[in-house]
Design a protein around this motif. Structure first.
Motif, short mmCIF file in Angstrom:
data_model
loop_
_atom_site.label_atom_id
_atom_site.label_comp_id
_atom_site.label_asym_id
_atom_site.label_seq_id
_atom_site.Cartn_x
_atom_site.Cartn_y
_atom_site.Cartn_z
N GLU A 60 -8.01 -1.23 -12.05
CA GLU A 60 -7.19 -1.30 -13.26
C GLU A 60 -5.78 -0.85 -12.94
O GLU A 60 -5.58 0.24 -12.43
N LYS A 61 -4.81 -1.68 -13.27
CA LYS A 61 -3.44 -1.41 -12.87
C LYS A 61 -2.65 -0.71 -13.96
O LYS A 61 -2.80 -1.02 -15.14
N SER A 62 -1.75 0.19 -13.52
CA SER A 62 -0.86 0.87 -14.47
C SER A 62 0.47 0.15 -14.55
O SER A 62 1.40 0.61 -15.18
N TYR A 63 0.59 -1.01 -13.88
CA TYR A 63 1.87 -1.70 -13.77
C TYR A 63 1.67 -3.21 -13.93
O TYR A 63 0.56 -3.71 -13.84
N ASP A 64 2.76 -3.92 -14.19
CA ASP A 64 2.68 -5.38 -14.35
C ASP A 64 2.87 -6.10 -13.01
O ASP A 64 2.32 -7.17 -12.80
N LYS A 65 3.70 -5.53 -12.18
CA LYS A 65 4.09 -6.23 -10.96
C LYS A 65 4.31 -5.19 -9.87
O LYS A 65 4.77 -4.09 -10.17
N ASP A 66 4.00 -5.51 -8.63
CA ASP A 66 4.37 -4.56 -7.57
C ASP A 66 5.10 -5.25 -6.44
O ASP A 66 4.91 -6.44 -6.19
N TYR A 67 5.98 -4.50 -5.80
CA TYR A 67 6.76 -4.98 -4.66
C TYR A 67 6.64 -4.00 -3.52
O TYR A 67 6.66 -2.79 -3.73
N VAL A 68 6.50 -4.54 -2.32
CA VAL A 68 6.45 -3.69 -1.13
C VAL A 68 7.82 -3.70 -0.46
O VAL A 68 8.42 -4.76 -0.26
N LEU A 69 8.33 -2.52 -0.15
CA LEU A 69 9.59 -2.42 0.59
C LEU A 69 9.31 -1.66 1.88
O LEU A 69 9.04 -0.46 1.85
N MET A 70 9.33 -2.37 3.00
CA MET A 70 9.08 -1.70 4.29
C MET A 70 10.41 -1.47 4.98
O MET A 70 11.15 -2.41 5.25
N LEU A 71 10.70 -0.21 5.26
CA LEU A 71 11.99 0.17 5.83
C LEU A 71 11.88 0.34 7.34
O LEU A 71 10.86 0.78 7.85
N ASP A 72 12.95 0.00 8.04
CA ASP A 72 12.95 0.12 9.50
C ASP A 72 14.38 0.14 10.02
O ASP A 72 15.32 -0.09 9.25
N GLU A 73 14.51 0.39 11.32
CA GLU A 73 15.83 0.35 11.95
C GLU A 73 15.72 -0.63 13.12
O GLU A 73 14.67 -0.72 13.74
N TRP A 74 16.82 -1.31 13.43
CA TRP A 74 16.78 -2.27 14.53
C TRP A 74 17.96 -2.12 15.46
O TRP A 74 19.08 -1.80 15.03
N ASP A 75 17.66 -2.39 16.70
CA ASP A 75 18.68 -2.48 17.73
C ASP A 75 19.03 -3.95 17.85
O ASP A 75 18.27 -4.73 18.39
N VAL A 76 20.16 -4.34 17.24
CA VAL A 76 20.53 -5.75 17.28
C VAL A 76 21.55 -6.03 18.38
O VAL A 76 22.20 -7.07 18.40
#
Ligand code: C2O
Ligand code: CU
Length: 497
Positions: free
Chosen positions: A171-187
């Motif tokens: 049972e969800k307490s929310y209507d929609k969820d989004y995943v935000l995965m954070l990282d750092e890159w050596d470009v």
């Protein structure tokens, strides 16, 4: 008759001698008791649903900030393909290795049987190029988890071998969820070098060693302006599942929108009041929050962090029916307050903090010049893995660990296979129960944690700044009467960190 009795006694004596010899052999190899491979595993019943996933570890060209990078991925993207199931369901993941290096998958934050933990040289052999391995387990508890390689993790996770693992509640307490995965890159562009990063730009305290390796921060594998927007409708309750897959802590701000902390490290938090404060998420940590969209203007989540790279975190929040390219910023820098996550725990307590522990372990964390990665070693009680002293427990023990950071760097310490309850910070008891699998210990801080040794096997306890893990900051929780028959190095090139 006499003859038979003598024979019986003789047979028994021979039997005892033989079994002693077997025991002695096991003992000399450090293998006494039950192999982790023989711990009985629960299997799905006939009628139970199994969710199958196929993950292929392979190279892929990935674009970040206009630069083309050769990433190591699960299924060709960074992050890798999301795994999403409902609590109580079975998961079966077939991992196929198409890279030139051995890999594994560790299910970060999930409490699993030891042999499903995915740690090379500890719970399995690294999966060789061209080979496959199947993980099967039940996703018992709803929450935000993630998965990543636990073979040469410092390099492999850094190059992109990670993804989100979401276990939805029934049972969800929310209507929609989004995943935000954070990282750092050596470009690769204008590497700033050590001196610049140490002197120049007001670096985040406690992280100057890993900071100098990167030029940009990313959200779901992209940096601004290419970060995928969050699309919502006014009135919706939105859950953001934020996962830090990098080696630096990240700072996020919802631009004056009120939200509540809904979960920490996958565990639900109840009754937190609404806040607009900035929050910090440590390497390996997960924070879920919920907000109700009331606005009439698109806005963005940004990162009010002193480091230059943080400008690349700008996540558009688009509200349906609202004109695009019209982003509001409500930021007033003088008003920004930072939330103390250790005060946010209003969770179900898993342990009575006043109980007497059976085992106490002191974990002093230090960093120094040494012979390992980049000339630095990162130590636990003066030793580097695998020479660190393990936490030796027996099943059922209540274990107390006092973690003290004697270095100038942050150490996000993560325990496999168990949740722990944080009971004090800098000598003061916590007001609210805080249950986690990772605690970020900043320079000169001290935390005390308690956990119950209820999941036999060999489990790592290590710093999730994997630069530090590869430089030695790893120990293990080992259970009396159980042993792992896997070895570090060897023909499978097992390298857990
Ligand atoms: Cu994210 Cu040893 O783990
Ligand atoms: Cu560390």
């Amino acid at each position: 008759m006499k003859y038979i009795i003598t024979l019986l006694i003789l047979v028994t004596i021979i039997g005892i001698i033989a079994s002693c010899q077997v025991k002695d052999q096991n003992k000399s190899a450090g293998l006494e008791g039950i192999s982790i491979l023989d711990i009985p595993l629960e299997k799905p019943e006939m009628e139970e649903k199994i969710n199958f996933f196929e993950l292929v570890a392979k190279k892929a060209t990935w674009n970040i900030k206009g630069e083309s990078i050769e990433a190591w991925t699960y299924n060709g993207t960074v992050p890798g393909e999301e795994i999403r199931v409902i609590e109580g369901e079975w998961v079966e993941v077939n991992l196929k290795n198409e890279l030139d290096e051995p890999v594994t998958i560790h299910w970060h934050g999930m409490v699993l049987p030891n042999v499903m933990d995915g740690v090379a040289g500890v719970t399995q052999n690294a999966i060789q190029p061209g080979e496959s391995f199947t993980y099967q387990f039940k996703a018992l508890e709803a929450g935000t988890y993630w998965y990543h390689s636990h073979q040469n993790g410092f390099e492999q996770v850094d190059r992109g071998l990670y993804g989100a693992f979401i276990v939805e509640p029934k049972e969800k307490s929310y209507d929609k969820d989004y995943v935000l995965m954070l990282d750092e890159w050596d470009v690769g562009e204008n590497n700033r070098g050590m001196m610049n990063s140490m002197m120049g730009d007001g670096s985040t305290p406690g992280e100057m060693d890993s900071q100098m390796m990167y030029q940009t921060f990313t959200v779901n594998g992209k940096s601004a302006p290419n970060i995928n927007p969050i699309d919502i409708n006014a009135g919706e309750i939105v859950r953001l599942r934020i996962i830090n897959a990098g080696y630096q802590k990240h700072v996020l701000y919802l631009n004056d929108h009120s939200y509540r902390i809904a979960a920490i490290d996958g565990k639900e938090v109840e009754g937190n009041s609404l806040t607009t404060d900035v929050f910090i998420i440590a390497p390996g940590e997960r924070i879920d929050l919920e907000f109700t969209e009331t606005g009439t203007m698109d806005w963005f989540i940004d990162s009010p962090n002193a480091v230059e790279e943080a400008k690349d975190i700008l996540i558009p929040v688009n509200i349906a029916g609202v004109e695009e390219e019209n982003y509001a910023s409500y930021r007033d820098a003088s008003q920004l307050k930072i939330m103390d996550i250790s005060q946010q725990g209003k969770m179900d307590s898993i342990i009575d903090p006043n109980q007497e522990p059976d085992i106490e372990y002191t974990m002093d964390l230090s960093a120094g010049m040494g012979m390992m990665q980049g000339g630095m070693t990162y130590t636990i009680n003066g030793e580097t893995f695998p020479d660190t002293e393990p936490i030796q427990v027996k099943k059922g023990d209540l274990v107390k660990v006092r973690i003290t950071n004697n270095s100038m760097l942050d150490h996000p310490m993560h325990l496999h296979g168990h949740y722990f309850q944080v009971i004090s910070k800098n000598g003061l008891s916590l007001e609210n129960p805080l249950v986690k699998d990772l605690i970020n210990v900043e320079p000169h801080e001290q935390y005390e944690i308690l956990f119950i040794a209820d999941n036999p096997g060999d489990w790592l306890f290590h710093c999730h700044d994997l630069l530090h893990a590869t430089g030695g900051m790893v120990t293990a929780v080992k259970y009396n009467g159980y042993y792992s028959s896997f070895e570090l190095g060897g023909e499978y090139h097992n390298e857990p960190e």
